[in-house]
Every structure is written in C-alpha cells, then in structure tokens.
Design a protein around this motif. Sequence first.
Motif, PDB file in Angstrom:
ATOM      1  N   GLU A  65      -4.801  -3.533   6.515  1.00  0.00           N
ATOM      2  CA  GLU A  65      -4.766  -3.689   7.961  1.00  0.00           C
ATOM      3  C   GLU A  65      -3.326  -3.673   8.493  1.00  0.00           C
ATOM      4  O   GLU A  65      -3.030  -3.000   9.485  1.00  0.00           O
ATOM      5  N   ALA A  66      -2.444  -4.374   7.808  1.00  0.00           N
ATOM      6  CA  ALA A  66      -1.044  -4.421   8.262  1.00  0.00           C
ATOM      7  C   ALA A  66      -0.411  -3.037   8.210  1.00  0.00           C
ATOM      8  O   ALA A  66       0.325  -2.645   9.123  1.00  0.00           O
ATOM      9  N   SER A  67      -0.704  -2.276   7.170  1.00  0.00           N
ATOM     10  CA  SER A  67      -0.123  -0.936   7.047  1.00  0.00           C
ATOM     11  C   SER A  67      -0.579  -0.048   8.189  1.00  0.00           C
ATOM     12  O   SER A  67       0.223   0.675   8.785  1.00  0.00           O
ATOM     13  N   ALA A  68      -1.875  -0.117   8.483  1.00  0.00           N
ATOM     14  CA  ALA A  68      -2.404   0.712   9.569  1.00  0.00           C
ATOM     15  C   ALA A  68      -1.765   0.313  10.896  1.00  0.00           C
ATOM     16  O   ALA A  68      -1.361   1.167  11.688  1.00  0.00           O
ATOM     17  N   ARG A  69      -1.636  -0.964  11.134  1.00  0.00           N
ATOM     18  CA  ARG A  69      -1.056  -1.423  12.407  1.00  0.00           C
ATOM     19  C   ARG A  69       0.411  -1.056  12.528  1.00  0.00           C
ATOM     20  O   ARG A  69       0.913  -0.803  13.622  1.00  0.00           O
ATOM     21  N   LEU A  70       1.113  -1.068  11.402  1.00  0.00           N
ATOM     22  CA  LEU A  70       2.535  -0.707  11.444  1.00  0.00           C
ATOM     23  C   LEU A  70       2.730   0.774  11.750  1.00  0.00           C
ATOM     24  O   LEU A  70       3.756   1.159  12.301  1.00  0.00           O
ATOM     25  N   GLY A  71       1.762   1.587  11.362  1.00  0.00           N
ATOM     26  CA  GLY A  71       1.898   3.031  11.585  1.00  0.00           C
ATOM     27  C   GLY A  71       2.202   3.805  10.314  1.00  0.00           C
ATOM     28  O   GLY A  71       2.635   4.952  10.359  1.00  0.00           O
ATOM     29  N   ILE A  72       1.952   3.173   9.166  1.00  0.00           N
ATOM     30  CA  ILE A  72       2.084   3.883   7.881  1.00  0.00           C
ATOM     31  C   ILE A  72       0.912   4.862   7.797  1.00  0.00           C
ATOM     32  O   ILE A  72      -0.223   4.496   8.098  1.00  0.00           O
ATOM     33  N   GLU A  73       1.200   6.110   7.431  1.00  0.00           N
ATOM     34  CA  GLU A  73       0.131   7.116   7.491  1.00  0.00           C
ATOM     35  C   GLU A  73      -0.738   7.175   6.243  1.00  0.00           C
ATOM     36  O   GLU A  73      -1.921   7.496   6.303  1.00  0.00           O
ATOM     37  N   PHE A  74      -0.113   6.916   5.084  1.00  0.00           N
ATOM     38  CA  PHE A  74      -0.859   6.939   3.822  1.00  0.00           C
ATOM     39  C   PHE A  74      -0.537   5.684   3.030  1.00  0.00           C
ATOM     40  O   PHE A  74       0.639   5.346   2.852  1.00  0.00           O
ATOM     41  N   LEU A  75      -1.575   5.021   2.552  1.00  0.00           N
ATOM     42  CA  LEU A  75      -1.395   3.857   1.685  1.00  0.00           C
ATOM     43  C   LEU A  75      -2.217   4.124   0.430  1.00  0.00           C
ATOM     44  O   LEU A  75      -3.421   4.346   0.515  1.00  0.00           O
ATOM     45  N   THR A  76      -1.549   4.157  -0.720  1.00  0.00           N
ATOM     46  CA  THR A  76      -2.278   4.392  -1.975  1.00  0.00           C
ATOM     47  C   THR A  76      -2.276   3.129  -2.816  1.00  0.00           C
ATOM     48  O   THR A  76      -1.215   2.540  -3.054  1.00  0.00           O
ATOM     49  N   LEU A  77      -3.443   2.698  -3.235  1.00  0.00           N
ATOM     50  CA  LEU A  77      -3.575   1.476  -4.037  1.00  0.00           C
ATOM     51  C   LEU A  77      -4.093   1.823  -5.428  1.00  0.00           C
ATOM     52  O   LEU A  77      -5.120   2.502  -5.566  1.00  0.00           O
ATOM     53  N   TYR A  78      -3.377   1.348  -6.432  1.00  0.00           N
ATOM     54  CA  TYR A  78      -3.786   1.568  -7.827  1.00  0.00           C
ATOM     55  C   TYR A  78      -4.748   0.440  -8.183  1.00  0.00           C
ATOM     56  O   TYR A  78      -4.341  -0.711  -8.338  1.00  0.00           O
ATOM     57  N   ALA A  79      -6.022   0.778  -8.274  1.00  0.00           N
ATOM     58  CA  ALA A  79      -7.027  -0.272  -8.458  1.00  0.00           C
ATOM     59  C   ALA A  79      -7.609  -0.327  -9.867  1.00  0.00           C
ATOM     60  O   ALA A  79      -8.030  -1.391 -10.319  1.00  0.00           O
ATOM     61  N   PHE A  80      -7.668   0.831 -10.550  1.00  0.00           N
ATOM     62  CA  PHE A  80      -8.198   0.830 -11.923  1.00  0.00           C
ATOM     63  C   PHE A  80      -7.644   2.033 -12.657  1.00  0.00           C
ATOM     64  O   PHE A  80      -7.841   3.166 -12.244  1.00  0.00           O
ATOM     65  N   SER A  81      -6.936   1.741 -13.747  1.00  0.00           N
ATOM     66  CA  SER A  81      -6.315   2.844 -14.492  1.00  0.00           C
ATOM     67  C   SER A  81      -7.227   3.298 -15.631  1.00  0.00           C
ATOM     68  O   SER A  81      -8.151   2.563 -16.024  1.00  0.00           O
ATOM     69  N   ARG A  82      -6.950   4.457 -16.178  1.00  0.00           N
ATOM     70  CA  ARG A  82      -7.731   4.933 -17.329  1.00  0.00           C
ATOM     71  C   ARG A  82      -7.547   3.964 -18.496  1.00  0.00           C
ATOM     72  O   ARG A  82      -8.447   3.791 -19.308  1.00  0.00           O
ATOM     73  N   GLU A  83      -6.390   3.341 -18.543  1.00  0.00           N
ATOM     74  CA  GLU A  83      -6.087   2.405 -19.635  1.00  0.00           C
ATOM     75  C   GLU A  83      -6.809   1.072 -19.451  1.00  0.00           C
ATOM     76  O   GLU A  83      -6.996   0.327 -20.418  1.00  0.00           O
TER      77      GLU A  83
END
Length: 261
Positions: A65-83
């Motif tokens: 939510e904070a990223s969207a409100r700030l005006g960041i266009e892309f937010l990528t979250l690493y949630a589960f790796s192959r490892e």
Amino acid sequence: MQKNFEEYFPPGTEEHDLLLKVDFRRLPGHVAVIMDGNGRWAQQRGLSRAEGHNAGSASVREVVEASARLGIEFLTLYAFSRENWKRPRLEVGQLWRLLREYLGKEDRLLVENDIRLRVIGRKEGIPRPVLRELERVEEMTRTNGRMTLVVALNYGGRSEIVDAVRRILEEGRLGPGDLDEKEFAARLYTEGIPDPDLLIRTSGELRVSNFLLWQIAYTEIYVTPVLWPDFRKRHLLEAVLEYQKRDRRFGDIHAGTPRKK
Ligand code: IPE
Ligand code: IPE
Ligand code: MG
C-alpha cells in the motif's frame, strides 16, 4: 503530493518527517524486495516459524500500500524461491496456504489501490489451488494501472535464464546473430518490466539468493538488519532516501539517467 497522503503518513509521525525528505522526481520506478528474517523473528519470540511468516504478511500489506501511494510503479516481492522446497514439508505447506489465504483476503486491497498483480517463476510445481487463486487475482486486476505488484513464486534466477533459452530454442526463430540483450530479456519472466532500481534485503544477509540475476545488473542494493515482520512504511522510506543519495553511473564517469528496457 497526492491526496490522502496526510492520512496515510500523518503529520507529527516519523513517517511524515521522512516523507518530507523524499524527492518525488527521483523515486525508484521499480523496487524489488527479498523479504527475509521471518524465521528469526519468530525464534526470538519463542514462536513457530509459521507464526513468523504470518506476521510477515502484515508487512507485505503495508509495503504494498505504501509503495502504491508513494508512486512506485513496480514492486517485486520474493515470496518463494526454488530452493525453499528444501524446507520441512510442514513449513512449505504453511507458506503456500498463507499465500492462498492472503490472495483470498487481500484482493480488495489490490482493487482499491488500482494495483495489478503479476506472478513470475515456474508455474509447474506451484500447488494447483494456489495457481487458481493467482490466476483469478491476475485476471481481476489486469487493467489496474497505478502500480504492478510482481510476486516471485517458485522463482529462481538461474531457472529463469534457462527457461528463456528454452523459449528461444523452441521458437526456432532467432539465429546466433539475431540474439541480443533486448531479445533475450523479452523471453524472461519479467518481459516488459523495467529492471529494478532498488533491491532491498531485510535481516542483514549479504547475498542475492538466486533472485533476478539478469535484472539486477545495475540495481542499487540496500540491506537492512530489520527482520521482515518488523519492516514498516518508515523502513521503506529510509530505503528510498538512501537510494536517492546514490550516484548511479552505469559505467560512465558521472551520474546518468537510469537505463530503460
Ligand atoms: C523469509 O523468511 C520467508 C521466506 C523465505 C519464504 P525466512 O523464513 O527465510 O526467515 P529466516 O531467514 O529463517 O529468519
Ligand atoms: C530468499 O530467502 C528467498 C525468499 C525471500 C523467498 P532465503 O531465506 O530462502 O535465502 P537464504 O537461504 O538465506 O539464502
Ligand atoms: Mg531466510
């Protein structure tokens, strides 16, 4: 500054003071995050690792939510790796369940904030019920334009590169002389997404853990000791402020404009 900022970053708070220092003309267009430290956060409190992951989902909500409100266009979250499949089956199951529950609950947050969901990673291997939820929310948010939330699931940077080579071979259209960086990048999972400007890793670990290997060639790296479940909007603002102090040279002798794909 946009409306409802005041409400989200109320005057008199630490967030508000940090916000006043942000140069909105130089926001990172794409922020990528290695969300790490859920296990240690739980351990410090005598809780189970699953409870750490649970607490981490509140940080996800706030940072999205904070990223969207700030005006960041892309937010990528690493949630589960192959490892991460190497972890005990119980924990793996809990992580996927948590994700499914999150999607079921938080789809409204994405809609209300005009956020599009995109998933990167190997689809094969992701549990079916989770895939169905992902497809539902991707479809539901397809036309949203304020920010794209990219979630890396069953993701590995090396697999991504191998999958891109496979695509090129399967297409059989490009000869050795036709292949360049642009053509190659267009076969990655991140096709059409600019490279990250800022990579944040929480919990103090100084490694990349197979995340976006191709894309982070010129990304600014910020590591904070804060554990992911403790990461809040003020920490995001601190990372952005640190990023704005960096002199990005891209190999040149003075700071230039970020490369766009
Ligand atoms: C990050 O926290 C969450 C995932 C990798 C899914 P960890 O579970 O890796 O937490 P630590 O590193 O053990 O503290
Ligand atoms: C990286 O964290 C993967 C995610 C955040 C999903 P890990 O905790 O799995 O990384 P390592 O094992 O410390 O390198
Ligand atoms: Mg970890």
